[in-house]
Scaffold this active site. Structure first.
Site, mmCIF file in Angstrom:
data_model
loop_
_atom_site.group_PDB
_atom_site.id
_atom_site.type_symbol
_atom_site.label_atom_id
_atom_site.label_comp_id
_atom_site.label_asym_id
_atom_site.label_seq_id
_atom_site.Cartn_x
_atom_site.Cartn_y
_atom_site.Cartn_z
ATOM 1 N N TYR A 99 0.871 -1.189 0.000
ATOM 2 C CA TYR A 99 0.000 0.000 0.000
ATOM 3 C C TYR A 99 0.903 1.233 0.000
ATOM 4 O O TYR A 99 1.768 1.383 0.855
ATOM 5 C CB TYR A 99 -0.891 -0.030 1.240
ATOM 6 N N LYS A 196 -12.333 0.283 5.214
ATOM 7 C CA LYS A 196 -12.692 -0.447 4.000
ATOM 8 C C LYS A 196 -13.854 -1.423 4.258
ATOM 9 O O LYS A 196 -14.942 -0.976 4.527
ATOM 10 C CB LYS A 196 -11.448 -1.138 3.445
#
Ligand SMILES: *Cc1c(COP(=O)(O)O)cnc(C)c1O
Length: 375
Positions: A99, A196
């Site tokens: 990420y 998320k």
């Protein structure tokens, strides 16, 4: 009791009103008992702990099969605290497509403290073995990875890490415990951006670390949470607990939709390649089948035939898939990752990352059909 039942029924707040659903306790301070010393409720000041955060952490620990959870105001606040638990001179091994902001944290916040890192393609374990240095302390995993959807063999990596006296962190934001339980595979700490799939509606920012029993870093990390204060608000915790009650209902829809969309796109003449762990064409499909129980999640990436302009046109022409960052919400999103990662990123120019929502799959496929016709 099963996972879905426990999330709904356990660790809720009961007050004297008889409210069936948990209240939000906004108070930052809690009363001392008759002895003038103790806190009968167990709470003292909201940065240290509060009822809604306690509820959230209990639920998240159970979902990952961990012994404790420390929650944060964002996924990156959680990651930052893991790096704070290292010492000057320590070395970290990260996936080469980790990420993107994880690298930015290390470059901007920790380079001055003498932490170094090496990026490794962990889908080949020989790369990992070659990257160890005498001062390597931490192996970071992210599977499936962002945005190349590479799958890492978690059990194999943890075994190698243990042989080198390193601890392991698995960012399980994408697979979620619905499909993968890293602690059962030997990982020491699981990281989540609860923003998320746990949040699930693109309206809460949050993060969490979940620990295996007897983790030596737990006490330090708990102290960093209480003292550093990058904590989620009671309202965020309450909202997240509410989202968790529908988590097990949402996940199979994301996954079934992603599988069908991946299959459709893989045969489309204007798509060069589809990256989805559920497709037999995925290079680590066999590992994914073993490691991901019952499904492959809601994230996929596609390589459009053509250049950056063709990819951007497709992202813009889609009507139901919003061209925006982030993932894991009920609504479908698509994103040209290279644009936000910048020129230093190794992400291909023609790659689009897709977070498949829980809309009707017929509508999602029809939307791609119309948008692909025009590129
Ligand atoms: C979004 C994300 C993060 C960062 O979390 P924030 O909540 O945005 O701070 C970390 N890892 C993965 C895999 C993510 O998708």
């Amino acid at each position: 009791m099963e996972f879905s039942t426990r999330i709904i029924h356990e660790d809720n707040i009961k007050d004297s009103s008889g409210a069936v659903m948990s209240p939000i306790i906004l108070s930052t301070t809690f009363e001392r008992g008759e002895d003038g010393i103790n806190f009968p409720s167990g709470f003292f000041y909201s940065r240290y702990d509060n009822p809604n955060r306690h509820s959230l952490e209990s639920k998240l620990a159970k979902m990952e099969g961990g012994s404790s959870c420390v929650s944060f105001a964002s996924g990156l606040a959680a990651a930052t605290v893991v790096f704070q638990s290292l010492k000057t001179g320590d070395h970290i091994i990260l996936p080469d497509d980790t990420y993107f902001s994880i690298r930015s944290i290390l470059d901007t916040m920790f380079s001055g403290f003498g932490l170094t890192y090496t990026l490794v393609d962990m889908s080949d374990l020989n790369n990992l073995k070659a990257a160890f240095q005498p001062n390597t302390k931490l192996i970071w995993m992210e599977t499936p990875s962002n945005p190349l959807i590479k799958v890492t063999d978690i059990a194999a990596v943890t075994a190698i890490a243990k042989a080198h006296n390193c601890f392991t962190v698995a960012d399980n934001t994408w697979a979620t415990p619905f499909y993968t339980k890293p602690l059962e595979l030997g990982v020491d700490i699981v990281l989540h951006s609860t923003t998320k799939y746990f949040g699930g509606h693109s309206d809460i920012l949050g993060g969490a670390l979940i620990f295996a029993a007897d983790n030596t870093r737990y006490e330090f990390i708990r102290a960093c949470q209480k003292l550093g204060g990058a904590v989620p608000s009671p309202y965020d915790c309450w909202l997240l607990c509410r989202s968790l009650t529908t988590f097990t209902a949402r996940m199979p829809i994301h996954t079934n939709n992603a599988m069908q969309l991946a299959q459709y796109l893989e045969t489309h003449p204007k798509i060069e390649r589809v990256l989805y762990p559920g497709l037999p064409s995925h290079p680590q499909h066999e590992i994914a089948k073993q490691q991901m129980k019952g499904g492959f999640g809601g994230m996929l990436s596609i390589l459009v035939k053509g250049d950056r302009a063709a990819a951007l046109k497709l992202a813009t022409d889609l009507r139901l898939f919003t061209h925006a960052t982030s993932l894991g919400g009920v609504e479908s999103l698509i994103e040209h990752r290279k644009s936000i990662e910048g020129p230093a990123s190794a992400t291909p120019d023609n790659l689009l990352r897709i977070s498949v929502g829980i809309e009707d799959i017929k509508d999602l496929i029809e939307d791609f059909e119309q948008a692909l016709n025009s590129i």
